[in-house]
Design an enzyme around this catalytic site. Structure first.
Site, short mmCIF file in Angstrom:
data_model
loop_
_atom_site.label_atom_id
_atom_site.label_comp_id
_atom_site.label_asym_id
_atom_site.label_seq_id
_atom_site.Cartn_x
_atom_site.Cartn_y
_atom_site.Cartn_z
N ASP A 56 126.10 -6.61 42.39
CA ASP A 56 126.14 -7.49 43.56
C ASP A 56 124.73 -7.79 44.06
O ASP A 56 123.94 -6.86 44.30
CB ASP A 56 126.94 -6.76 44.66
N HIS B 92 135.54 -15.05 44.34
CA HIS B 92 136.11 -14.65 45.63
C HIS B 92 135.27 -15.14 46.82
O HIS B 92 135.67 -14.94 47.97
CB HIS B 92 136.20 -13.13 45.66
N ASP B 93 134.09 -15.71 46.51
CA ASP B 93 133.23 -16.19 47.61
C ASP B 93 133.28 -17.70 47.74
O ASP B 93 132.66 -18.25 48.66
CB ASP B 93 131.76 -15.83 47.31
N GLU C 94 124.68 -10.64 39.81
CA GLU C 94 124.84 -11.78 40.72
C GLU C 94 123.47 -12.07 41.29
O GLU C 94 122.88 -11.21 41.96
CB GLU C 94 125.83 -11.46 41.84
N ASP D 135 132.46 -3.49 40.21
CA ASP D 135 131.50 -4.19 41.07
C ASP D 135 130.58 -3.15 41.73
O ASP D 135 131.03 -2.32 42.53
CB ASP D 135 132.27 -4.95 42.16
O1 TEU Z 1 127.76 -12.32 47.65
C1 TEU Z 1 126.38 -12.65 47.65
C2 TEU Z 1 126.12 -13.85 48.41
O2 TEU Z 1 125.03 -14.34 48.50
C3 TEU Z 1 127.24 -14.38 49.17
O3 TEU Z 1 126.86 -14.27 50.51
C4 TEU Z 1 127.50 -15.79 48.77
O4 TEU Z 1 126.27 -16.46 48.57
C5 TEU Z 1 128.21 -16.43 49.88
O5 TEU Z 1 129.36 -15.66 50.10
C6 TEU Z 1 128.55 -17.85 49.51
O6 TEU Z 1 128.78 -18.51 50.72
C7 TEU Z 1 128.01 -10.98 47.31
C8 TEU Z 1 129.51 -10.78 47.24
O7 TEU Z 1 130.03 -11.59 46.20
C9 TEU Z 1 130.07 -11.17 48.58
O8 TEU Z 1 131.50 -11.12 48.56
C10 TEU Z 1 129.54 -10.20 49.61
O9 TEU Z 1 129.98 -10.62 50.89
C11 TEU Z 1 128.01 -10.18 49.60
O10 TEU Z 1 127.45 -10.12 48.29
C12 TEU Z 1 127.51 -8.95 50.32
O11 TEU Z 1 127.82 -7.82 49.54
#
Ligand code: TEU
Length: 564
Positions: free
Chosen positions: A197, A324-325, A250, A96
Site C-alpha cells: 500500500d 476498492h478506491d 501501489e 495487502d
Molecule cells: O490508497 C492510496 C491512495 O492514494 C488513495 O488515497 C487513493 O489515491 C484515493 O483513495 C483515490 O481517491 C491506499 C488504499 O488503497 C486506500 O484504500 C487507503 O485508504 C489508503 O492507501 C491509505 O492506506
C-alpha cells in the site's frame, strides 16, 4: 520469477464479497464458500484487501495488528483453510501490506504515546515551527492538515491519510525489521503474493520541509530515493527468497521512470506496479472532487505511454480499471444504460490483451456499476464524507456536493458483490453494511444463466494462459492519432496480434496494417465480428479501413505458422 506475466489477479474486498454468518459484513468463510466461483474465473491469484485487526476508520487500512485476523472477518484457522482451499485450485493468495502507516490504536503507537522512546522513533514526531504553526504545510489525502497533536507532548505526528493513520519512519531500522517480520509471518502461512500500500511514500526525507508556495506537497515525500533501497532490502529479507513470489506496489502520484526502477527485475524490488494516471482523466485540474467527462485522448495517450515506457525500461505494469478506491469504470468510461455489455467487454479487452498483468476487481466481470444512491447518508467512507464537508465549506450547495460525491466516492466500488437478484443481492442473510443497488439486473446468477460479460472475461483470462504472445509479446501503438480507437499490436515469435478498441459510444473507423489479410478474429465483443471484418477487409482500398461499432472490440491474430 516472471510467472506473473501470464497471470491474472482477482481482487476481493472481503467486507463486501460474501457474508457467511449473517452479520451483514463479508468474511473469510464467505470467501471459502465462493471458491468454486472464484476458481471458475480461471484467475491465478486473489488479492485480498486488509482483514487484519483494525478500528475500521479507513476500512482496514488502519491496522492495529499486522499478524492477526480481525474477529469480524474470522479466525487464523479460517485463513489457513482459505489458503489451502485456494491452493487446491492452483490459486495463490496476495495480501495487502499497509506498511506506510499504522492505526493510532496499534500497540506501537500506544507505547509511543505512553512515552516509550523506542516506539516514538517509529513515527514522524516533530515540534511545531517557532511561530507555533504546524511542522510542515503538508495536507492529508483525506483533507485537512497532515499533522495531529501527539498527545500533550506539544509535538505533532505525521499522517498523510486519516489522523488515525500515523506514518511510520522507515529511516528507523527497527521499523524496517518490523516490516520484514510482518511479511515473513504471512510467508510462513504459505502466502507468496503481496500488494504494498502506497509504498512509494516510505522514502520521505529525514528533514521534512514545507512545500514551496503554490506547489504540490506530494512532491516533498513521494518516490524518494530511499524507496528503492528499502524495497531491495525488504525483498532480500522476505519475499525475494521465494521463486514464485508476486509483488505489486501501489504507487501514488508516481512516474514511469520511478516505476521502471521499482519493477525492472534487475533491481530486485517488486514484480510490478499500480499507477493511477489513467484514472485521473476525469479529474478537473487534477482534482478528484470535481465533475468532468473523461478526456479520451488523454486516456489513450497515458495507456500508450505507460505501455511503451515500461516496456522500454524493462518495467512491468499491473493493468486495471477498477479497485476498492475507484468508482466503477463502467460508469466513468462506458455506458451503463445503452451499452453495458459492449463497453464492459471493450474496456476489459483493452487491458487484458495489453503488456502487463491484468487485475479484475470483484463484480467488474459481471458488469457491476456504481450504486444508485440518493443521499450523502448512503456514503460511509471517511474520504467521501470529508470531501462532502469540504465541498459545502467551499460554498457548494448540498445538491452540487452530493453530485460530486456520487460520481467519485470509493463506496461506489465497495457495495456488496451481487450474487443474485434478492434484496440483499445474495450477499448476506442480515442487513448489508453497505446497501446494494442494481442487483435485480446485474448479478452472478443471471450472468451464469444468460449473461455475456462473464463468459467474455473467462475467455480473456484463458487466452492469457494459452497464448505466450499476450503474456510476453512486444507492445507497439497503432494509429495513435485516431480520435476514438485505442489500437495496438503485440508481436512474439512471428505471431502478431492487433487489438482494436472503440472507446466511444459512436461509430468509428480504424485502418488495418498491411499483412493481416489472413488474420483470424481471436476475440471480439460482437458475434458477427468474423463476417464484419471479412466484409470490410474485402471492399476497402489498401490500406483497408475497418469501421467499428460503438464500444466495439476486435483482436485480430496473424500467426507465424497457420494454426494446425
Ligand atoms: O490508497 C492510496 C491512495 O492514494 C488513495 O488515497 C487513493 O489515491 C484515493 O483513495 C483515490 O481517491 C491506499 C488504499 O488503497 C486506500 O484504500 C487507503 O485508504 C489508503 O492507501 C491509505 O492506506
Amino acid at each position: 520469477m516472471t510467472g506473473f506475466r501470464s497471470s491474472v489477479v482477482y481482487q476481493i474486498y472481503p467486507k463486501s464479497f460474501y457474508d457467511s454468518n449473517g452479520d451483514g459484513v463479508g468474511d473469510l468463510r464467505g470467501v471459502i464458500e465462493k471458491i468454486p466461483y472464484i476458481a471458475s474465473l480461471g484467475v491465478d491469484h486473489v488479492w485480498f484487501n486488509p482483514f487484519f485487526p483494525s478500528p475500521g476508520r479507513d476500512n482496514g487500512y488502519d491496522i492495529s495488528d499486522y499478524c492477526a485476523i480481525d474477529p469480524a472477518m474470522g479466525t487464523m484457522e479460517d485463513f489457513e483453510e482459505l489458503v489451502e482451499a485456494l491452493g487446491a485450485h492452483g490459486i495463490g493468495v496476495m495480501l495487502d501490506m499497509v506498511l506506510n502507516h499504522t492505526s493510532t490504536e496499534h500497540e506501537w503507537f500506544r507505547k509511543a504515546l505512553a512515552g516509550d522512546e523506542r516506539y516514538q522513533r517509529y513515527y514522524y514526531l516533530r515540534d511545531p515551527k517557532p511561530d507555533g504553526s504546524l511542522p510542515t504545510n503538508w495536507v492529508s489525502k483525506f483533507g485537512g492538515p497532515a499533522w495531529e497533536p501527539f498527545g500533550d507532548t506539544g509535538k505533532y505526528y505525521l499522517h498523510l491519510f486519516d489522523r488515525t493513520q500515523a506514518d511510520l519512519d522507515w529511516h528507523n531500522p527497527d521499523v524496517r525489521e518490523e516490516a520484514a517480520r510482518v511479511v515473513n509471518f504471512w510467508r510462513s502461512k504459505g502466502v507468496r503474493g503481496f500488494r504494498f500500500d502506497v509504498i512509494n511514500l516510505i522514502g520521505k526525507p529525514e528533514a521534512l520541509l514545507d512545500a514551496p508556495e503554490g506547489t504540490d506537497d506530494r512532491a516533498m515525500y513521494t518516490d524518494g530515493p530511499d524507496v528503492h533501497t528499502y524495497l531491495q532490502w525488504l525483498s532480500e529479507q522476505s519475499f525475494g527468497q521465494d521463486a514464485d513470489s508476486i509483488t505489486v506496489g501501489e504507487m501514488s502520484s508516481t512516474s514511469i521512470q520511478a516505476c521502471i526502477g521499482y519493477s525492472n527485475p534487475a533491481n530486485h524490488e517488486l514484480s510490478m506496479v499500480f499507477n493511477f494516471h489513467h484514472l485521473k482523466v476525469d479529474y478537473e485540474d487534477g482534482q478528484k472532487w470535481t465533475l468532468k467527462d473523461f478526456d479520451l485522448a488523454a486516456l489513450k495517450r497515458l495507456l500508450g505511454e505507460w505501455a511503451l515506457g515500461m516496456q522500454e525500461g524493462g518495467g512491468w505494469n499491473a493493468l486495471f480499471w477498477n479497485n476498492h478506491d475507484q468508482p466503477r469504470a463502467l460508469d466513468r468510461f462506458g455506458n451503463v444504460d445503452e451499452y453495458r455489455y459492449e463497453s464492459a467487454t471493450m474496456l476489459a479487452s483493452a487491458i487484458h490483451l495489453l503488456r502487463g498483468t491484468p487485475f479484475v476487481y470483484m463484480g467488474e466481470e459481471i458488469g457491476m456499476s456504481d450504486p444508485a444512491y440518493t443521499s450523502i447518508d448512503d456514503y460511509v467512507d471517511v474520504e467521501a464524507r470529508n470531501a462532502y464537508a469540504e465541498l459545502l465549506a467551499e460554498g457548494r450547495t448540498p445538491q452540487e456536493a452530493f453530485r460530486i460525491v456520487h460520481r467519485k466516492a470509493r463506496d461506489n466500488s465497495r457495495t456488496p458483490m451481487a450474487w443474485d437478484a434478492s434484496a440483499t443481492a445474495g450477499f448476506t442473510t442480515g442487513t448489508p453494511w453497505l446497501r446494494p443497488t442494481g442487483q435485480e439486473a446485474v448479478n452472478v446468477e443471471r450472468e451464469e444463466r444468460e449473461g455475456s460479460i462473464l463468459p467474455y472475461y473467462r475467455k480473456l483470462i484463458s487466452l492469457r494462459h494459452e497464448l505466450p504472445l499476450i503474456a510476453e509479446g512486444a507492445y507497439a501503438p497503432w494509429e495513435q492519432d485516431n480520435p476514438d480507437v485505442l489500437a495496438y499490436t503485440r508481436t512474439h515469435e512471428g505471431d502478431r496480434l492487433l487489438v482494436l478498441c472503440n472507446l466511444r459510444g459512436t461509430d468509428s473507423e480504424v485502418t488495418l496494417p498491411e499483412g493481416l489479410e489472413t488474420a483470424e478474429v481471436l476475440i471480439a465483443n460482437h458475434a458477427d465480428a468474423d463476417a464484419w471484418v471479412a466484409a470490410h477487409r474485402a471492399v476497402r482500398p489498401r490500406p483497408s479501413a475497418l469501421p467499428l461499432r460503438p464500444y466495439e472490440a476486435i483482436a485480430l491474430l496473424e500467426r507465424a505458422e497457420p494454426a494446425a
